[in-house]
Design a protein around this motif. Structure first.
Motif, mmCIF file in Angstrom:
data_model
loop_
_atom_site.group_PDB
_atom_site.id
_atom_site.type_symbol
_atom_site.label_atom_id
_atom_site.label_comp_id
_atom_site.label_asym_id
_atom_site.label_seq_id
_atom_site.Cartn_x
_atom_site.Cartn_y
_atom_site.Cartn_z
ATOM 1 N N UNK A 71 0.811 -1.227 0.000
ATOM 2 C CA UNK A 71 0.000 0.000 0.000
ATOM 3 C C UNK A 71 0.839 1.270 0.000
ATOM 4 N N UNK A 72 0.333 2.284 -0.676
ATOM 5 C CA UNK A 72 0.964 3.613 -0.640
ATOM 6 C C UNK A 72 0.409 4.351 0.579
ATOM 7 N N UNK A 73 1.174 5.266 1.136
ATOM 8 C CA UNK A 73 0.638 6.156 2.179
ATOM 9 C C UNK A 73 -0.237 7.206 1.492
ATOM 10 N N UNK A 74 -1.264 7.772 2.122
ATOM 11 C CA UNK A 74 -1.777 7.396 3.445
ATOM 12 C C UNK A 74 -2.737 6.208 3.342
ATOM 13 N N UNK A 75 -2.895 5.513 4.475
ATOM 14 C CA UNK A 75 -3.885 4.429 4.528
ATOM 15 C C UNK A 75 -4.444 4.314 5.940
ATOM 16 N N UNK A 76 -5.546 3.564 6.035
ATOM 17 C CA UNK A 76 -6.110 3.244 7.351
ATOM 18 C C UNK A 76 -5.572 1.874 7.742
ATOM 19 N N UNK A 80 -10.393 7.937 2.662
ATOM 20 C CA UNK A 80 -9.287 7.169 2.079
ATOM 21 C C UNK A 80 -9.837 5.879 1.467
ATOM 22 N N UNK A 81 -9.063 5.277 0.550
ATOM 23 C CA UNK A 81 -9.561 4.049 -0.075
ATOM 24 C C UNK A 81 -8.573 2.889 0.029
ATOM 25 N N UNK A 82 -7.642 3.002 1.008
ATOM 26 C CA UNK A 82 -6.718 1.880 1.234
ATOM 27 C C UNK A 82 -6.787 1.461 2.702
ATOM 28 N N UNK A 83 -6.998 0.167 2.911
ATOM 29 C CA UNK A 83 -7.074 -0.369 4.270
ATOM 30 C C UNK A 83 -6.019 -1.452 4.429
ATOM 31 N N UNK A 84 -5.261 -1.336 5.517
ATOM 32 C CA UNK A 84 -4.242 -2.329 5.816
ATOM 33 C C UNK A 84 -4.686 -3.091 7.058
ATOM 34 N N UNK A 143 -12.741 0.420 -2.381
ATOM 35 C CA UNK A 143 -11.495 0.475 -1.586
ATOM 36 C C UNK A 143 -10.710 -0.831 -1.761
ATOM 37 N N UNK A 144 -9.426 -0.778 -1.450
ATOM 38 C CA UNK A 144 -8.566 -1.966 -1.553
ATOM 39 C C UNK A 144 -8.061 -2.335 -0.163
ATOM 40 N N UNK A 145 -8.029 -3.636 0.125
ATOM 41 C CA UNK A 145 -7.510 -4.095 1.422
ATOM 42 C C UNK A 145 -6.165 -4.791 1.206
ATOM 43 N N UNK A 146 -5.206 -4.450 2.040
ATOM 44 C CA UNK A 146 -3.863 -5.050 1.957
ATOM 45 C C UNK A 146 -3.626 -5.872 3.228
ATOM 46 N N UNK A 147 -3.180 -7.095 3.038
ATOM 47 C CA UNK A 147 -2.899 -7.967 4.176
ATOM 48 C C UNK A 147 -1.428 -8.356 4.155
ATOM 49 N N UNK A 148 -0.850 -8.514 5.345
ATOM 50 C CA UNK A 148 0.497 -9.094 5.333
ATOM 51 C C UNK A 148 0.365 -10.560 4.946
ATOM 52 N N UNK A 149 1.449 -11.171 4.455
ATOM 53 C CA UNK A 149 1.428 -12.617 4.225
ATOM 54 C C UNK A 149 1.085 -13.260 5.564
#
Ligand code: KG4
Ligand code: ZN
Length: 343
Positions: A126-131, A260-264, A288-294
């Motif tokens: 994800x790029x900054x900024x994110x939630x 915002x539209x990025x969630x980690x 929105x897009x969700x990013x998860x760690x492996x």
């Protein structure tokens, strides 16, 4: 720049080597879960002693895996807090000692900063900024992350953490410690709609959470139900659905309030499959897009600490100041109060 990351805040000894040019070079983890499960929870004194037993062999292992020597390490990052004081002291003292003998800088990292930056270890990152939704055994927080070191707390649990609620409910259902993954597995056998549990603070109008009442509701349900294997699975599913609903709705509310539209998603509960399914589905529906760690970097690990250290060193744009051999740990430490001691 090659950073050695050391994580010893609780019951996992995690070590990693991260290169700012090439990414993660190697990582190794020793989990003490088997030892603690006998006692139904983490025994701090046993945890400290076990970190001492494993930390040096793991450092040798990651160096060997990455075909590096101690002399190749440019800087060190260790978890300074929050966590168990004795366990933290093992990682911090080894970090400070290595920093002293190798004449390289060492940086104390906030454990949650490691978790919330951990999705940056995966691609796409994800790029900054994110939630960031931080859901671990000790914390449940929604943060706005504008950059490295720029964290704004939007909401948090007023009592139990989500992982703690999973663990306590798992115990009520007769599962071992820690129970999050086991409860989630049991829930796969549950029949939807058999039980409905309250979704605490769903409509509280803020971004805070509460999970202790849910655990009590499970206890009440267990006491008044005719328990058998199927009913246990049904209750596990109802519990998981309630937690997932609250975490999902509040995360979406945070995205919308911050525009915002990025969630980690970070922390051990981020490994939960139902949570991932719901979040991805709901977030996608609002663009929105969700990013998860492996999965291996959802729970405690050294890679996230090495990465957080690398980003901190890069942000400061300097690598000076070898350790004097002194160090501190902070068993209790708010992320918003991160003070960084470059040694
Ligand atoms: O982040 P973490 O490894 O340690 C802390 O910093 O607390 O998180 C551990 C927590 C435990 O409460 C564990 O039960 C929970 O994460 N957990 C899960 C799952 N895997 C681990 N909870 C729900 N579903 C899972 N699949
Ligand atoms: Zn953690």
């Amino acid at each position: 720049m090659i950073i050695l990351g050391i994580e010893t805040s609780c019951d996992e000894t995690g070590i990693a080597l991260y290169d700012t040019e090439r990414g993660l070079l190697s990582h190794a983890l020793y989990s003490q879960i088997k030892m603690h499960s006998e006692y139904g929870g983490v025994v701090p004194e046993l945890a400290s002693r076990d970190h001492i037993r494993h930390i040096l062999p793991l450092i040798k292992q990651v160096l060997h895996q990455a075909q590096c020597q101690l002399a190749d390490i440019d800087a060190l990052a260790y978890t300074q807090g929050p966590g168990l004081a004795g366990a933290l002291l093992v990682g911090a003292s080894i970090g400070a000692a290595l920093s002293f003998v190798l004449k390289i800088p060492a940086l104390g990292i906030h454990h949650l900063e490691g978790h919330l930056l951990s999705p940056l270890l995966s691609t796409p990152s994800p790029q900054f900024p994110f939630i960031a939704l931080l859901v671990s055994g000790g914390h449940t927080q929604l943060m706005q992350v504008d950059g490295v070191g720029q964290y704004q707390l939007l909401g948090e649990t007023v009592d139990d953490a989500a992982g703690e609620a999973f663990d306590k409910t798992a115990k009520l259902l007769g599962l071992g410690y820690p129970g999050g993954a086991a409860l989630s597995k049991l829930a796969e056998q549950g029949r939807p709609g058999q039980f409905r549990l309250p979704c605490p603070m769903l409509n509280s109008g803020d971004l805070n959470f509460s999970f202790s009442g849910l655990k009590t509701a499970v206890l009440t349900l267990i006491n008044k139900s005719e328990m058998n294997a199927q009913v246990r699975a049904d209750i596990a599913l109802a519990f998981q659905e309630a937690v997932v609903t609250v975490l999902t709705e509040k995360s979406l509310a945070a995205l919308s309030s911050a525009d915002l539209d990025r969630l980690v998603v970070a922390g051990g509960v981020g490994a939960n499959r139902l949570l991932r399914q719901h979040l991805t589905k709901k977030a996608t529906s609002i663009g929105a897009t969700v990013f998860y760690p492996q999965l291996e970097f959802c729970t405690d690990n050294g890679a996230m600490i090495a990465l957080a250290g690398a980003l901190r060193f890069q942000a400061a744009n300097k690598l000076d100041g070898a350790s004097t051999g002194s160090f501190t740990v902070q068993a209790r430490w708010e992320l918003s109060q991160t003070i960084h001691n470059e040694q």
